[in-house]
Structure formats: C-alpha cells, structure tokens
Scaffold this motif. Structure first.
Motif, PDB file in Angstrom:
ATOM      1  N   PHE A  97       5.155 -61.355 -13.809  1.00 23.43           N
ATOM      2  CA  PHE A  97       3.795 -60.837 -13.688  1.00 23.43           C
ATOM      3  C   PHE A  97       2.909 -61.730 -12.823  1.00 23.43           C
ATOM      4  O   PHE A  97       1.798 -61.334 -12.474  1.00 23.43           O
ATOM      5  CB  PHE A  97       3.184 -60.686 -15.083  1.00 23.43           C
ATOM      6  N   GLU A  98       3.381 -62.926 -12.484  1.00 23.22           N
ATOM      7  CA  GLU A  98       2.635 -63.801 -11.586  1.00 23.22           C
ATOM      8  C   GLU A  98       3.084 -63.619 -10.146  1.00 23.22           C
ATOM      9  O   GLU A  98       2.269 -63.648  -9.223  1.00 23.22           O
ATOM     10  CB  GLU A  98       2.824 -65.261 -12.004  1.00 23.22           C
ATOM     11  N   VAL A  99       4.372 -63.430  -9.957  1.00 23.35           N
ATOM     12  CA  VAL A  99       4.893 -63.242  -8.603  1.00 23.35           C
ATOM     13  C   VAL A  99       4.481 -61.869  -8.064  1.00 23.35           C
ATOM     14  O   VAL A  99       3.986 -61.745  -6.941  1.00 23.35           O
ATOM     15  CB  VAL A  99       6.423 -63.390  -8.589  1.00 23.35           C
ATOM     16  N   PHE A 100       4.677 -60.843  -8.891  1.00 19.96           N
ATOM     17  CA  PHE A 100       4.340 -59.479  -8.485  1.00 19.96           C
ATOM     18  C   PHE A 100       3.008 -59.053  -9.090  1.00 19.96           C
ATOM     19  O   PHE A 100       2.583 -59.578 -10.122  1.00 19.96           O
ATOM     20  CB  PHE A 100       5.438 -58.507  -8.931  1.00 19.96           C
ATOM     21  N   SER A 101       2.366 -58.096  -8.438  1.00 17.88           N
ATOM     22  CA  SER A 101       1.057 -57.616  -8.899  1.00 17.88           C
ATOM     23  C   SER A 101       1.224 -56.454  -9.873  1.00 17.88           C
ATOM     24  O   SER A 101       0.985 -55.284  -9.536  1.00 17.88           O
ATOM     25  CB  SER A 101       0.195 -57.205  -7.701  1.00 17.88           C
ATOM     26  N   PHE A 102       1.653 -56.807 -11.095  1.00 18.60           N
ATOM     27  CA  PHE A 102       1.727 -55.845 -12.190  1.00 18.60           C
ATOM     28  C   PHE A 102       0.729 -56.320 -13.246  1.00 18.60           C
ATOM     29  O   PHE A 102       1.084 -57.054 -14.171  1.00 18.60           O
ATOM     30  CB  PHE A 102       3.143 -55.778 -12.770  1.00 18.60           C
TER      31      PHE A 102
END
Length: 517
Positions: free
Chosen positions: A125-130
C-alpha cells in the motif's frame, strides 16, 4: 464576420438537405468508429497511470536460462529476494512482494462470496497507490491473522456495518480479522484484488517458496530516483546466483507502467506486447477517418458545378479567395461537428455491446480533458481535412467564365480526384478483406475439432473445500443420472496450457470438469 460564415453555412445545409444528409452520414460512421477506437486506446494507455510514484516503480522480472540456450522471462521471483534487495541495494526506497491472484471463498455469517485476492506485505500500500479509507493506513495488516478488504467486499459482507475489527472466514479454515478497508481497485489497474492477506501466511502455507529456485511471488520496488535504475539493475542482476550457485536465473528491473503494454519477451529482450495492438487500432482509426474525408471531398467537388455561379457572383462583387476558402471550410467543419453529435449518440447506444466484446467498463467521460479535447480535435481535423481540397477548388473559379455558363472553368485537379477515388476503394477493399479473414479465423477456431465433444462438458473452479473432499464430491456427482464422468485437473482444458518448469506454476489442480450424458 465569423457569425456570418456560420449563418451562410447553415443556410446552405438546409437548402441542400440530401447532400448534407449523405455527407453527415459518412462522417458520422467514420467518427463513431474513431470514438470507439479512441476510447479503447485511451483505456489501454491509462493502465496503471494512477500510481503517484509510477515513474519510480519497477517490476522485478527474471530471465531463466535453459540448457538449449533459450531464455524465458517472467515475473515469478523467489520469496527470499525481497529481503536481500532491501539490505543490499541502497537505491531502493521500498520493496514489496505479493502472490499471484487467487480466488477463495470469503464468508461472514450468511454472506459468502468467491473473491479474488492476493497475499502481500503491508508495503504494497506504500509502493502502489491503493489508498486505505478505513483503519490505520500505517498498519493496514497488523499480523498474520489480519486481512484488508476492498470497499465493495466490505459492503457485500457487512452491508452498513463498520467492518474494522470484525471476523471473517477465508477458505475453509482461516479466521481473519479485518484491520483495514482500501478503495476499490480501478478498472485500469493491472493488479486486481478484493482482499489482501499477509504474505507470511502464504509462506506458512507454501514452505517450498523458501527455496531460491522457486518462483513463489512477485516483487516490485520503488527507487529513490528513477535515474538510479541502471545502478540498481546492475546490483540486482547477481543477487540470485550469489545465494544459489546452481541457479540459472537473473533478475532485472522493468518499468511497472509498461508491464501491461510491453509484456512480451524473446530471449531476454523485450519485443513489445499489447502496444502493437494499440498501434494497429490507431492505424485503422486513421484509415477510417481518411476514407470519410475522401468521401466528403469527392462529393463536394462532384457538385462544384452547382456552386460555380455562387462563387462567380460573390467574386464579382468583391469577395476575396481567402473569404471563400474560409466560408467553405466553415461549412465542412460545421458538418463535421453535426456528425460528431450523431456519432456520440451512436457510441452511447452501442457502448454496452462494445464493453461486452472488449471485456471493459468504458464510459463516455466528458469531464476528462483527454477524451473531450480528443474527440473535438478529431472532429475539427476531420472537418478541416475534408473541406480543404473542395474549398481551394471552388474558390479558384474564374467569375467571368462561370457566369457565362462554363461551369468546368477553374475545376482543376482531375488527377488528384481520380487518385482519391482509387485510394478510397483500395482502402475499403483492404479493410473488407482483412475483416473477412479475421471472421473466417474466428469461425475456424470456434468450429475446429478439438478431439472431444465439448457440448456436454462444464468446467467448475476448484477451491480448498473440493480439494479436501474430492472423493466424496466425485461419488455424490456420480450418483446423478445426468452425469457421465468426472475429471479433476490442474488447468482448464479449454485454455492454452502454460509450458514451464518453474515451481510457481506447479500446485494443486484448480479445475474440475463434468461430462453430462
């Protein structure tokens, strides 16, 4: 002055309704086809672009060398790779690992659904924008017994209740507590899931992933700077072999934003992918638009004799060639925008069918600047392109000659007009032959003898419950008079099997087929 141009253009359209109808019809069909293609291309190009740090996110791929010298590239990486990347590659700001998508039964009280999800670490959830919309965004997964679910799944399972802290069952035995709820994954995301379970649970259930020769997970990294890719790639390339001397795999970084459109590799080199389809459809759109414009040009020049006297009178009272060019161009642009309105109506009507055959959920979004300016630009270019040649031809008439009845005076460019007709018919034949060929190939695939009778066969996805109760289920189904035989397998027999020796594809059978009498 501009208002006067549009007023005259509108009056001419009303005076020549048949001519206007034929031109509008041709442009409408061409623009409708272009809008459909524009929607599809825009959707394909938008995949994964919503990630805030997309330019710094890279997928870790693996080049696997075989004894015959061939190289196969895939995204399945050893589960141990993430920890080594974090400790030995300073250019990496964050790293995350996650499993392949899996479908499991998710149940809360009487509500139960088969949903697709992944096993992943919290860094996902930090690497990708979810974005996390409920729960602690800094700790979306607190321990091995926690689970994060999407807004859609939360609504289906808990309806109007707050899901945080509630317990649900995943599969047949796992009791997990909901610790966070994330936004629904956008349709234009390559990664699709409705729940996330800690990656530790996946490792616990699949101990074989701890082998460096395995490929039990996917790994993605977010670099501190996109410019540091080469340095990080160089350090990454030897990490697997330094920990596994007899391994024949070499990891590499590949831009995550390209992972959908540039997914094909040959001997370790990227050879394209879906981007070729994007270019192909773009070329088809241009061809269709050019054909519509050529049709407009031919019709306009064909009726030039009817407007020759108009041009002669206007020139004799002082009208300049520039004024006449602007006037005729205004008429063609007006026709183009009227055709655009009809085209949008056709697109809106056929959009559900279009979404069904393309497996998409596209909508006409006029709030999107890309789409709005895109269709307006296409209509304007179409009008200008279609009206350019007739405008210059009609404005070139000699007033003295045409007023004397010589309507052919000044009507030049016969060679160009004949060329346009040839190009139009040639392009039409190419598209028709191509369409017939594709149709025949589809019919051939659909009617090809597969070596078995598929009419009475159904395929059912297997889950943990059917695996554990295989014998009982098979026995019960065999008791049904309508059932002839039952078979369990690892892949759907109606799909092309994956040929690889990598352990990531090895596992329990996931499909069962039932043959009816």
């Amino acid at each position: 002055m501009l208002q006067n141009y549009f007023l005259i253009a509108w009056r001419n359209l009303l005076r020549h309704k048949g001519y206007a109808f034929i031109n509008i019809l041709g442009l409408t069909v061409g623009l409708a086809a272009n809008v459909f293609i524009l929607l599809w291309v825009t959707d394909e190009l938008s995949f994964d672009q919503f990630h805030a740090n997309g330019d710094r996110i890279f997928q870790v791929l693996v080049n696997s060398e075989y004894p015959d010298g061939s190289i196969e590239t895939y995204a399945a990486t050893p589960a141990k790779l993430k920890a080594v990347i974090e400790s030995q590659i300073p250019e990496v700001e964050l790293a995350t690992q996650y499993s392949m998508e899996t479908e499991l039964l998710v149940k809360h009280e009487s509500n139960a659904f088969n949903e697709s999800g992944i096993y992943a670490d919290p860094a996902l959830f930090e690497v990708f924008s979810f974005p996390i919309v409920s729960g602690d965004p800094t700790q979306p997964l607190t321990d091995i017994q926690s689970i994060a679910i999407s807004e859609n799944l939360a609504k289906k399972l808990f309806e109007k209740e707050d899901p945080i802290g509630k317990t649900l069952r995943l599969g047949e035995s796992s009791e997990l507590m909901v610790t966070s709820v994330f936004e629904n994954i956008p349709q234009n995301s390559s990664l699709q899931f409705d729940f996330v379970v800690p990656f530790e649970a996946f490792v616990k259930e699949n101990p074989w992933t701890q082998n460096w020769r395995s490929g039990g997970s996917k790994t993605a990294v977010m670099l501190k700077s996109a410019d540091s890719r080469d340095a990080a790639d160089q350090k990454l390339s030897g990490l697997i072999k330094s920990n596994c001397a007899d391994c024949s795999t070499t990891p590499l970084l590949f831009p995550y934003l390209k992972s959908r459109l540039y997914s094909e590799f040959e001997n370790g080199k990227n050879t394209g992918g879906r981007i070729q389809q994007v270019f192909l459809f773009g070329a088809v759109a241009i061809l269709i638009l050019v054909m519509a414009c050529i049709n407009f040009m031919n019709l306009s020049t064909a009726r030039s004799a009817n407007r020759s006297r108009e041009v002669g009178v206007r020139k004799s009272i002082g009208a300049k060639k520039t004024d006449l060019v602007i006037q005729f161009m205004t008429e063609s642009v007006l026709l183009s925008f009227i055709a655009l309105l009809f085209a949008l109506g056709i697109v809106q009507m056929l959009l559900p069918f279009f979404n069904e055959i393309t497996a998409k959920s596209i909508e006409l979004d006029f709030t999107s600047p890309v789409f709005t300016f895109g269709i307006l630009g296409v209509a304007a270019i179409c009008g200008l392109l279609a009206g350019s040649y007739p405008a210059f031809v009609l404005s070139a008439f000699h007033p003295a000659k045409v007023l004397k009845g010589n309507t052919q005076a000044g009507l030049t460019g016969n060679t160009l007009r004949k060329t346009l007709v040839v190009v139009q018919f040639s392009t039409s034949l190419i598209l028709i032959i191509g369409s017939i060929t594709v149709y025949k190939q589809i019919v051939f695939i659909g009617e090809r003898n597969l070596g078995f009778d598929k009419e009475n066969i159904i395929v059912v996805d297997r889950n943990e419950g059917t695996d554990k109760n295989y014998s009982a289920i098979k026995n019960d189904l065999n008791q049904l008079a309508a059932v002839k035989s039952i078979a369990f397998g690892g892949n759907n027999i109606f799909t092309v099997p994956i040929t690889t020796t990598d352990p990531v594809w090895a596992g329990k059978p996931d499909n069962s087929s039932i043959t009816f009498k």
